[in-house]
Design a protein around this motif. Structure first.
Motif, short mmCIF file in Angstrom:
data_model
loop_
_atom_site.label_atom_id
_atom_site.label_comp_id
_atom_site.label_asym_id
_atom_site.label_seq_id
_atom_site.Cartn_x
_atom_site.Cartn_y
_atom_site.Cartn_z
N VAL A 37 -24.05 23.28 33.66
CA VAL A 37 -22.64 22.95 33.44
C VAL A 37 -21.78 23.89 34.27
N GLN A 38 -20.84 23.31 35.00
CA GLN A 38 -19.89 24.10 35.77
C GLN A 38 -18.48 23.77 35.29
N LEU A 39 -17.65 24.80 35.23
CA LEU A 39 -16.26 24.63 34.82
C LEU A 39 -15.35 25.12 35.93
N GLN A 40 -14.34 24.33 36.23
CA GLN A 40 -13.40 24.67 37.28
C GLN A 40 -11.99 24.63 36.71
N ALA A 41 -11.36 25.79 36.61
CA ALA A 41 -10.00 25.87 36.08
C ALA A 41 -8.99 25.88 37.21
N SER A 42 -7.83 25.29 36.94
CA SER A 42 -6.76 25.27 37.94
C SER A 42 -5.42 25.14 37.23
N GLY A 43 -4.34 25.35 37.99
CA GLY A 43 -3.01 25.10 37.46
C GLY A 43 -2.19 26.34 37.17
#
Length: 123
Positions: free
Chosen positions: A1-7
Motif C-alpha cells: 500500500v502506498q499513500l500520496q498526500a497533497s494539497g
C-alpha cells in the motif's frame, strides 16, 4: 500500500485548504485511513479519521475540519476551514488495518504513511 498526500500550502489565518491522500497498491480489507500532523518540536498528533463509516476528530479541529473519502474509497480528503496559526504542521495521511476504536488516535497502530504535506498558516 502506498499513500500520496497533497494539497498543503501557505494560507492566511481564517483561510481554507483541502488535503488529499491517494491510496494505491494492493487491496486490504478492514482498512481505515486517518490524518495526523506534527508541528516542529512536538509529537505527532491525531487530527481526523473515518473509521467504520463514522468520522472522528481531535477536539482542536472539531467544527473546522471535515474528513471524507471518495466512493471508490481510494482517496481521503481533509477539508480545513477557519485555519489558525496553531494548525501549522506537516500533515500526514496514514492507513491501518483491523483497527479497533481505541486504536484510531494512536499513530503507532497505523501501518502505512504518506510522505507528509506542509501546511503553514500565517497570522
Amino acid at each position: 500500500v502506498q499513500l500520496q498526500a497533497s494539497g498543503g500550502g501557505l494560507v492566511q489565518a481564517g483561510g481554507s485548504l483541502r488535503l488529499s491522500c491517494a491510496r494505491s497498491g494492493r487491496t486490504v480489507s478492514d482498512y481505515s485511513m486517518a490524518w495526523f500532523r506534527q508541528a516542529p518540536g512536538r509529537e505527532r498528533e491525531f487530527v481526523a479519521t473515518i473509521w467504520r463509516r463514522n468520522t472522528y476528530y481531535a477536539d482542536s479541529v472539531k467544527g473546522r475540519f471535515t474528513v471524507s473519502r471518495d466512493s471508490g474509497q481510494n482517496t481521503v480528503y481533509l477539508q480545513m476551514n477557519s485555519l489558525k496559526p496553531e494548525d501549522t504542521a506537516v500533515y500526514y495521511c496514514a492507513g491501518g488495518v483491523r483497527l479497533i476504536y481505541s486504536d484510531i488516535g494512536r499513530s503507532q497502530r497505523y501501518d502505512y504513511w504518506g510522505q507528509g504535506t506542509q501546511v503553514t498558516v500565517s497570522s
